[in-house]
Motif scaffolding. Structure first.
Motif, PDB file in Angstrom:
ATOM      1  N   SER A 156      -4.639  -5.086   3.857  1.00 41.45           N
ATOM      2  CA  SER A 156      -5.910  -4.400   3.642  1.00 41.45           C
ATOM      3  C   SER A 156      -6.806  -5.232   2.734  1.00 41.45           C
ATOM      4  CB  SER A 156      -5.644  -3.029   3.020  1.00 41.45           C
ATOM      5  OG  SER A 156      -4.813  -3.152   1.892  1.00 41.45           O
ATOM      6  N   GLU A 203      -4.591   7.599   9.878  1.00 42.79           N
ATOM      7  CA  GLU A 203      -4.554   8.523   8.716  1.00 42.79           C
ATOM      8  C   GLU A 203      -3.078   8.803   8.396  1.00 42.79           C
ATOM      9  OE1 GLU A 203      -6.717   9.731   6.436  1.00 42.79           O
ATOM     10  OE2 GLU A 203      -8.309   8.575   7.351  1.00 42.79           O
ATOM     11  N   SER A 204      -2.692   8.367   7.194  1.00 50.69           N
ATOM     12  CA  SER A 204      -1.268   8.413   6.828  1.00 50.69           C
ATOM     13  C   SER A 204      -0.656   9.805   6.959  1.00 50.69           C
ATOM     14  CB  SER A 204      -1.093   7.899   5.393  1.00 50.69           C
ATOM     15  OG  SER A 204      -1.855   8.669   4.473  1.00 50.69           O
ATOM     16  N   THR A 219      -8.072  -5.868   8.417  1.00 50.51           N
ATOM     17  CA  THR A 219      -8.388  -4.521   8.915  1.00 50.51           C
ATOM     18  C   THR A 219      -9.800  -4.457   9.490  1.00 50.51           C
ATOM     19  OG1 THR A 219      -8.969  -3.969   6.640  1.00 50.51           O
ATOM     20  CG2 THR A 219      -6.822  -3.225   7.413  1.00 50.51           C
ATOM     21  N   ARG A 220     -10.555  -5.559   9.352  1.00 46.75           N
ATOM     22  CA  ARG A 220     -11.948  -5.544   9.822  1.00 46.75           C
ATOM     23  C   ARG A 220     -12.177  -6.472  11.007  1.00 46.75           C
ATOM     24  NH1 ARG A 220     -14.565  -1.843   6.203  1.00 46.75           N
ATOM     25  NH2 ARG A 220     -12.645  -0.909   5.438  1.00 46.75           N
ATOM     26  N   GLY A 238     -11.005   1.099  10.434  1.00 46.56           N
ATOM     27  CA  GLY A 238     -10.624  -0.149   9.761  1.00 46.56           C
ATOM     28  C   GLY A 238      -9.670   0.022   8.606  1.00 46.56           C
ATOM     29  N   LYS A 239      -8.712   0.927   8.755  1.00 51.50           N
ATOM     30  CA  LYS A 239      -7.754   1.141   7.663  1.00 51.50           C
ATOM     31  C   LYS A 239      -6.341   1.244   8.209  1.00 51.50           C
ATOM     32  CE  LYS A 239     -11.019   3.621   4.674  1.00 51.50           C
ATOM     33  NZ  LYS A 239     -11.299   2.549   3.736  1.00 51.50           N
ATOM     34  N   VAL A 240      -5.387   0.907   7.340  1.00 51.21           N
ATOM     35  CA  VAL A 240      -3.975   1.118   7.620  1.00 51.21           C
ATOM     36  C   VAL A 240      -3.467   2.215   6.696  1.00 51.21           C
ATOM     37  CG1 VAL A 240      -3.334  -1.107   8.606  1.00 51.21           C
ATOM     38  CG2 VAL A 240      -3.505  -0.909   6.115  1.00 51.21           C
ATOM     39  N   GLN A 277      -4.868  13.935  -0.498  1.00 52.06           N
ATOM     40  CA  GLN A 277      -5.952  13.054  -0.070  1.00 52.06           C
ATOM     41  C   GLN A 277      -7.240  13.251  -0.878  1.00 52.06           C
ATOM     42  OE1 GLN A 277      -6.253  10.627   3.058  1.00 52.06           O
ATOM     43  NE2 GLN A 277      -4.445  10.409   1.785  1.00 52.06           N
ATOM     44  N   SER A 299       0.829  -1.217   0.000  1.00 52.40           N
ATOM     45  CA  SER A 299       0.000   0.000   0.000  1.00 52.40           C
ATOM     46  C   SER A 299       0.859   1.262   0.000  1.00 52.40           C
ATOM     47  CB  SER A 299      -0.890  -0.027   1.256  1.00 52.40           C
ATOM     48  OG  SER A 299      -1.148   1.285   1.707  1.00 52.40           O
TER      49      SER A 299
END
Ligand SMILES: N[C@@H](CCC(=O)N[C@@H](CS)C(=O)NCC(=O)O)C(=O)O
Length: 206
Positions: free
Chosen positions: A34, A66-67, A39-40, A51-53, A99, A10
């Protein structure tokens, strides 16, 4: 030591790994795909309800997701974040641009062409829409990078790290970087900055 949870494939997860490498900041990488439902899980959702990387875990257990928020946290007090108010404003401008105007097209198109499970979503309309949006974003970057060596001005910042992550793979996603010579030269400039690592890089086990 800090821990970065993320997927090696990713671009969003590449951003904090790349910055950590350039800063010489030790960290532990925990692979969370992902794509396979990791992630869930309840355990992961307890750490990031979205639920995110990527997800950053500090030594004391505090969490940050949040990156680009992770980039800003890691860059505090380093050469990747200007100390003056306007300079920081410009960096934030490009992080929000990444973003809202870049990632939803360049990264999404990359995912559509890369992952078999997305094939059904890769309709001609969606591919055309992401191509047009991505080219718009690359055009904005081209205009800026024809005037300045880095996206927020004279020095490399976290805005370059954020935009580098998916732009470096834009050809794979179907974009013709030959049409963007200033962007291409900038990619090489970011690669030449000390400590650079590739997308799949992980730190040595300590
Ligand atoms: N705006 C978020 C986007 C993060 C994101 O979309 N991560 C993807 C991987 S690139 C993910 O975790 N997807 C898993 C899912 O949605 O279940 C960021 O910049 O961190």
């Amino acid at each position: 030591m800090i821990t970065l949870y993320g997927s090696l494939d990713s671009g969003n997860c590449y951003k904090p790994r790349l910055l950590a490498a350039k800063l010489g900041l030790p960290f532990r990488h925990v692979e969370i795909s992902s794509r396979d439902g990791s992630t869930r899980t309840d355990a992961f959702l307890a750490r990031n309800p979205n639920g995110k990387v990527p997800l950053l875990e500090l030594e004391d257990g505090r969490l940050l997701w949040e990156s680009n928020a992770i980039l800003l946290y890691m860059a505090e007090g380093t050469r990747f974040l200007p100390s003056d108010r306007y300079g920081r404003g410009v960096v934030h401008q490009w992080l929000f641009f990444e973003q809202y105007s870049h990632e939803p097209y360049v990264a999404v198109r990359r995912a559509l062409v890369r992952y078999p499970e997305r094939a059904a979503m890769a309709t001609p309309e969606r591919l055309a829409e992401t191509l047009a949006g991505g080219n718009r974003a690359l055009g904005v970057m081209e205009t800026q990078l024809a005037k300045a060596p880095f996206i927020a001005g004279r020095s490399i910042t976290v805005a370059d790290i954020a935009l580098f992550a998916y732009t470096q793979d834009a050809e794979y996603a179907g974009f013709d970087l030959g049409s963007y010579p200033a962007v291409t030269a900038w990619l090489d400039r970011v690669r030449a900055d000390p400590g650079h690592v590739q997308l799949e890089w992980t730190p040595p086990e300590l």
